[in-house]
Write a protein that holds these residues in place. Structure first.
Motif, PDB file in Angstrom:
ATOM      1  N   ILE A   1      12.095  -6.891  -1.811  1.00 54.81           N
ATOM      2  CA  ILE A   1      12.187  -7.804  -0.627  1.00 54.81           C
ATOM      3  C   ILE A   1      13.619  -8.236  -0.250  1.00 54.81           C
ATOM      4  N   ILE A   2      14.055  -8.230   1.108  1.00 53.93           N
ATOM      5  CA  ILE A   2      15.394  -8.883   1.274  1.00 53.93           C
ATOM      6  C   ILE A   2      15.095 -10.248   2.010  1.00 53.93           C
ATOM      7  N   PRO A   3      15.221 -11.375   1.423  1.00 51.59           N
ATOM      8  CA  PRO A   3      14.890 -12.656   1.981  1.00 51.59           C
ATOM      9  C   PRO A   3      16.057 -12.673   2.956  1.00 51.59           C
ATOM     10  N   GLY A   4      15.510 -13.288   4.188  1.00 54.81           N
ATOM     11  CA  GLY A   4      16.462 -13.411   5.452  1.00 54.81           C
ATOM     12  C   GLY A   4      17.098 -14.557   5.387  1.00 54.81           C
ATOM     13  N   GLY A   5      16.245 -16.000   5.396  1.00 47.59           N
ATOM     14  CA  GLY A   5      16.824 -17.012   5.402  1.00 47.59           C
ATOM     15  C   GLY A   5      17.549 -17.205   6.686  1.00 47.59           C
ATOM     16  N   SER A   6      18.468 -17.961   6.804  1.00 39.27           N
ATOM     17  CA  SER A   6      19.360 -18.280   7.866  1.00 39.27           C
ATOM     18  C   SER A   6      20.347 -17.278   8.322  1.00 39.27           C
ATOM     19  N   GLY A   7      20.447 -16.129   7.396  1.00 36.23           N
ATOM     20  CA  GLY A   7      21.383 -15.259   7.566  1.00 36.23           C
ATOM     21  C   GLY A   7      20.907 -14.208   8.836  1.00 36.23           C
ATOM     22  N   ILE A   8      19.692 -14.412   8.966  1.00 30.90           N
ATOM     23  CA  ILE A   8      19.084 -13.382  10.204  1.00 30.90           C
ATOM     24  C   ILE A   8      19.863 -13.776  11.587  1.00 30.90           C
ATOM     25  N   THR A   9      20.135 -14.953  11.769  1.00 33.46           N
ATOM     26  CA  THR A   9      20.897 -15.205  13.170  1.00 33.46           C
ATOM     27  C   THR A   9      22.363 -14.909  12.937  1.00 33.46           C
ATOM     28  N   ASP A  10      23.042 -15.128  11.889  1.00 32.89           N
ATOM     29  CA  ASP A  10      24.119 -14.686  11.579  1.00 32.89           C
ATOM     30  C   ASP A  10      24.369 -13.193  11.909  1.00 32.89           C
ATOM     31  N   LEU A  11      23.439 -12.410  11.389  1.00 34.31           N
ATOM     32  CA  LEU A  11      23.498 -10.836  11.568  1.00 34.31           C
ATOM     33  C   LEU A  11      23.602 -10.451  12.919  1.00 34.31           C
ATOM     34  N   ALA A  12      23.024 -11.289  13.856  1.00 37.15           N
ATOM     35  CA  ALA A  12      23.509 -11.056  15.177  1.00 37.15           C
ATOM     36  C   ALA A  12      24.540 -11.553  15.776  1.00 37.15           C
ATOM     37  N   ASN A  13      25.678 -12.165  15.072  1.00 37.03           N
ATOM     38  CA  ASN A  13      26.906 -12.884  15.557  1.00 37.03           C
ATOM     39  C   ASN A  13      27.765 -12.636  14.918  1.00 37.03           C
ATOM     40  N   LEU A  14      28.114 -11.467  14.469  1.00 40.37           N
ATOM     41  CA  LEU A  14      29.269 -11.105  13.550  1.00 40.37           C
ATOM     42  C   LEU A  14      30.487 -10.540  14.200  1.00 40.37           C
ATOM     43  N   ASP A  15      31.687 -10.772  13.758  1.00 40.30           N
ATOM     44  CA  ASP A  15      32.749 -10.180  14.358  1.00 40.30           C
ATOM     45  C   ASP A  15      33.100  -8.890  13.684  1.00 40.30           C
ATOM     46  N   GLU A  16      33.921  -8.085  14.535  1.00 37.92           N
ATOM     47  CA  GLU A  16      33.937  -6.547  13.925  1.00 37.92           C
ATOM     48  C   GLU A  16      34.308  -6.302  12.583  1.00 37.92           C
TER      49      GLU A  16
ATOM     50  N   LYS B   1       0.906  -1.133   0.054  1.00 36.90           N
ATOM     51  CA  LYS B   1      -0.088  -0.056  -0.004  1.00 36.90           C
ATOM     52  C   LYS B   1       0.845   1.094  -0.018  1.00 36.90           C
ATOM     53  N   LEU B   2       1.928   1.101   0.941  1.00 41.32           N
ATOM     54  CA  LEU B   2       2.860   2.587   0.804  1.00 41.32           C
ATOM     55  C   LEU B   2       3.440   2.501  -0.473  1.00 41.32           C
ATOM     56  N   CYS B   3       3.702   1.442  -1.234  1.00 39.20           N
ATOM     57  CA  CYS B   3       4.363   1.679  -2.572  1.00 39.20           C
ATOM     58  C   CYS B   3       3.340   2.101  -3.491  1.00 39.20           C
ATOM     59  N   SER B   4       2.167   1.987  -3.560  1.00 38.22           N
ATOM     60  CA  SER B   4       1.107   2.435  -4.124  1.00 38.22           C
ATOM     61  C   SER B   4       0.945   3.888  -3.863  1.00 38.22           C
ATOM     62  N   MET B   5       1.301   4.451  -2.620  1.00 40.88           N
ATOM     63  CA  MET B   5       1.251   5.839  -2.496  1.00 40.88           C
ATOM     64  C   MET B   5       2.241   6.454  -2.885  1.00 40.88           C
ATOM     65  N   GLY B   6       3.132   5.832  -3.333  1.00 38.22           N
ATOM     66  CA  GLY B   6       4.307   6.675  -4.063  1.00 38.22           C
ATOM     67  C   GLY B   6       5.473   6.269  -3.264  1.00 38.22           C
ATOM     68  N   LYS B   7       5.495   5.838  -2.006  1.00 34.73           N
ATOM     69  CA  LYS B   7       6.625   5.620  -1.424  1.00 34.73           C
ATOM     70  C   LYS B   7       7.618   4.533  -1.987  1.00 34.73           C
ATOM     71  N   LYS B   8       8.904   4.644  -1.482  1.00 31.86           N
ATOM     72  CA  LYS B   8       9.866   3.574  -1.673  1.00 31.86           C
ATOM     73  C   LYS B   8      10.079   2.490  -0.557  1.00 31.86           C
ATOM     74  N   VAL B   9       9.685   1.403  -0.867  1.00 28.58           N
ATOM     75  CA  VAL B   9       9.553   0.444   0.133  1.00 28.58           C
ATOM     76  C   VAL B   9      10.344  -0.846   0.124  1.00 28.58           C
ATOM     77  N   ILE B  10      11.056  -1.202   1.031  1.00 32.11           N
ATOM     78  CA  ILE B  10      11.789  -2.542   1.133  1.00 32.11           C
ATOM     79  C   ILE B  10      11.358  -3.313   2.579  1.00 32.11           C
ATOM     80  N   VAL B  11      10.934  -4.638   2.099  1.00 30.55           N
ATOM     81  CA  VAL B  11      10.632  -5.510   3.305  1.00 30.55           C
ATOM     82  C   VAL B  11      11.757  -6.576   3.740  1.00 30.55           C
ATOM     83  N   MET B  12      12.214  -6.593   4.798  1.00 34.03           N
ATOM     84  CA  MET B  12      13.020  -7.592   5.420  1.00 34.03           C
ATOM     85  C   MET B  12      12.619  -8.723   6.198  1.00 34.03           C
ATOM     86  N   ASP B  13      12.557  -9.845   5.525  1.00 36.14           N
ATOM     87  CA  ASP B  13      11.873 -11.100   6.105  1.00 36.14           C
ATOM     88  C   ASP B  13      12.927 -11.515   7.309  1.00 36.14           C
ATOM     89  N   ALA B  14      12.602 -11.062   8.491  1.00 37.19           N
ATOM     90  CA  ALA B  14      13.474 -11.149   9.716  1.00 37.19           C
ATOM     91  C   ALA B  14      12.839 -12.237  10.396  1.00 37.19           C
TER      92      ALA B  14
END
Ligand SMILES: Nc1ncnc2c1ncn2[C@@H]1O[C@H](COP(=O)(O)OP(=O)(O)O)[C@@H](O)[C@H]1O
Ligand SMILES: [Mg+2]
Length: 302
Positions: free
Chosen positions: A111-126, A56-69
């Motif tokens: 769309i950003i598909p999360g997959g198993s990367g979602i947990t990795d995102l919370a466990n990264l080194d510097e 809906k936000l897209c159809s209202m002219g907004k640029k939108v990305i969904v992250m599947d987390a």
């Protein structure tokens, strides 16, 4: 150099600096607003709301990305019958560029598909954190909104995601169990001093009166017992067009734009934009937007 020339030169320098600051601020204001969709209980309609609100936000002219987390059941792609080749896991582990991960949904939605990367995102080194910050940070400002579809409940991982977002939409049904769990989410988010907007949506209501009543009650309780202001975004009627959409693997709001639930989504999107428009133009902090989201997300882990 004569005094007058020197003064002119200084004035010119100051003007340049001013212009530069203005330009930088302009850039900063283009931060993407990161909004989490959350609930206490599972299966209350988070992914349904995330997808259809984003559309809906897209159809209202907004640029939108969904992250599947949603760790447990990432499924925005399935809801649309899409088969992503890569997900966040490949960006993190195989160093794929973010643009290779993003898939196209209908109506210009990304769309950003999360997959198993979602947990990795919370466990990264510097080192990895820096790389991901640079990689995903490229998206900041390209979109008006990033809608983050999170898992249910208040496990540490889910809470980290909620606290990293700029705003949180809490979704509940009128069922007492769902309401109690939604209140639990609100309490946790509030306890950690979340400073963004907390929005409420009531899903699967039998009629308008129920939607309004449940929402107002929830708001009253949170203001009375937590001294936390929340904004009601609206309600969504129980509507079997929603399930038809799921079965046909298309967004119900695309298939049935005039169905009762679609009209409710329209109202919710409008109220969200109204609220954002009314927000006083405070200086955007370095902790907002997609970069802020990543910084908070990766920082919380340490
Ligand atoms: N307003 C509604 N009316 C009818 N069915 C709904 C509604 N909202 C959600 N559903 C149904 O509930 C199920 C769970 O929704 P989903 O969005 O996957 O929940 P969650 O992401 O919170 O686990 C879906 O199969 C959907 O068909
Ligand atoms: Mg879901």
């Amino acid at each position: 150099m004569p005094m007058k020339d020197q003064a002119n030169k200084l004035r010119e320098m100051a003007l340049n600096l001013c212009n530069q600051i203005e330009a930088d601020l302009g850039k900063e204001i283009k931060h993407t607003r990161v909004i989490a969709i959350s609930s206490g209980k599972g299966g209350v309609g988070k992914s349904t709301l995330a997808l259809n609100l984003a559309l809906k936000l897209c159809s209202m002219g907004k640029k939108v990305i969904v992250m599947d987390a949603d760790l447990g059941m990432a499924n925005i792609d399935i809801m649309l019958g899409l088969i992503p080749q890569h997900n966040l896991y490949h960006m993190i582990r195989d160093k794929k560029p973010i643009k290779d991960i993003i898939i196209n949904g209908p109506g210009g939605l990304k769309i950003i598909p999360g997959g198993s990367g979602i947990t990795d995102l919370a466990n990264l080194d510097e080192y990895e954190i820096k790389r991901i910050l640079v990689e995903m940070g490229k998206l900041d400002g390209d979109y008006n909104y990033m809608v983050v579809d999170t898992g249910a409940g208040i496990s540490n991982n889910v809470l980290k995601f909620l606290l990293a977002c700029d705003d949180v939409i809490i979704l509940t049904t009128p069922e007492p169990t769902s309401l109690t769990d939604a209140y639990g989410v609100l309490k946790s988010v509030n306890r950690y001093g979340f400073s963004g907007n907390i929005y409420l949506v009531v899903n699967r209501v039998t009629n308008e009166a129920e939607g309004v009543l449940v929402a107002e009650k929830f708001k009253l309780v949170s203001e009375k017992f937590l001294a936390r202001k929340i904004s009601i975004l609206g309600y969504i009627l129980q509507d079997n067009h929603v399930e038809q959409g799921i079965r046909r693997q298309e967004a119900f709001s695309d298939l049935f734009p005039t169905s009762p639930a679609s009209r409710n989504i329209d109202d919710i999107a409008e109220r969200l934009l109204e609220n954002d428009g009314a927000r006083i133009k405070i200086l955007p902090s370095p902790n907002s937007g997609i970069k802020g989201f990543l910084k908070k997300l990766t920082g919380f882990i340490r």
